[in-house]
Write a protein that holds these residues in place. Sequence first.
Motif, mmCIF file in Angstrom:
data_model
loop_
_atom_site.group_PDB
_atom_site.id
_atom_site.type_symbol
_atom_site.label_atom_id
_atom_site.label_comp_id
_atom_site.label_asym_id
_atom_site.label_seq_id
_atom_site.Cartn_x
_atom_site.Cartn_y
_atom_site.Cartn_z
ATOM 1 N N CYS A 98 -0.703 16.045 -4.272
ATOM 2 C CA CYS A 98 -1.745 15.077 -3.805
ATOM 3 C C CYS A 98 -1.309 14.043 -4.743
ATOM 4 N N ASN A 99 -1.175 12.749 -3.951
ATOM 5 C CA ASN A 99 -0.891 11.656 -5.097
ATOM 6 C C ASN A 99 -2.258 10.620 -5.268
ATOM 7 N N SER A 121 0.885 -1.236 0.153
ATOM 8 C CA SER A 121 0.093 0.050 -0.028
ATOM 9 C C SER A 121 0.794 1.249 -0.083
ATOM 10 N N VAL A 122 0.288 2.308 -0.365
ATOM 11 C CA VAL A 122 0.906 3.636 -0.458
ATOM 12 C C VAL A 122 -0.101 4.735 0.306
ATOM 13 N N THR A 123 0.485 5.221 1.222
ATOM 14 C CA THR A 123 -0.171 6.179 1.999
ATOM 15 C C THR A 123 -0.528 7.633 1.314
ATOM 16 N N PRO A 124 -1.968 7.968 1.370
ATOM 17 C CA PRO A 124 -2.190 9.178 0.743
ATOM 18 C C PRO A 124 -1.548 10.489 1.275
ATOM 19 N N ASP A 125 -0.942 11.250 0.465
ATOM 20 C CA ASP A 125 -0.106 12.382 0.659
ATOM 21 C C ASP A 125 -0.536 13.576 -0.002
ATOM 22 N N CYS A 126 -1.346 14.439 0.740
ATOM 23 C CA CYS A 126 -1.705 15.639 0.267
ATOM 24 C C CYS A 126 -1.291 17.031 0.952
ATOM 25 N N ILE A 178 -10.167 9.247 -0.996
ATOM 26 C CA ILE A 178 -10.040 7.804 -0.670
ATOM 27 C C ILE A 178 -10.982 6.701 -1.159
#
Length: 201
Positions: free
Chosen positions: A95-96, A63-68, A201
């Motif tokens: 924001c990814n 998984s990749v953590t949301p980063d905004c 998300i």
Amino acid sequence: MGHTLALRILVSCRRGRSAYVALVMMAACLAGSPGSASAQTTDIPAAITSSATSSISLVLTGSVTPDCSIAGGATLALGTLGDGQQAVAEFDIGCNLPFDLVFRSSSGGIAHSTRPEGEGPYGGKLGYRLGVTLPTLTPDPQSLRADFSSRDMIGGSVLSSGNAIAMGRGEIRLQTELPAGTELLAGQYADKITITINPRI
């Protein structure tokens, strides 16, 4: 269901000698008359020798953590207020994943510090329009644009990135709007614009 293959093996022996086949199988030779040879045939179950194969699967997960994030707030000094004044500010955004950008005005306009409703014939609030330009990736670089009024921004005006993500520098352009024939009450005026990024998300 398994498969069985039967092999017919021919074993030949002479007197006084014996032979064996290395398939976890042994054949015994019967004694014969001198100088003569004997032959015996045997039906033997054998291991699977067909081309059938077997396999297993390895499943890899992660998984990749949301980063905004958004940065770059500023104070815009407009000087003496009036109609058609303009100001520009920039902000950094990243924001990814797709997101919504929410713009809120604390007063719905640039409001008088003590009498935002005005007094007598004088108004206490100066409206404006806010134009927004946002860099997005879909994955190709694109520019997303929107235009909001200060009055609508009290409840929060939303700019959606759709399916795009963002990385770069956004821009907001403000232009004041004073209705014809309207004059403003003397005093100090201010408004606070809050920009919030909400990842979807």
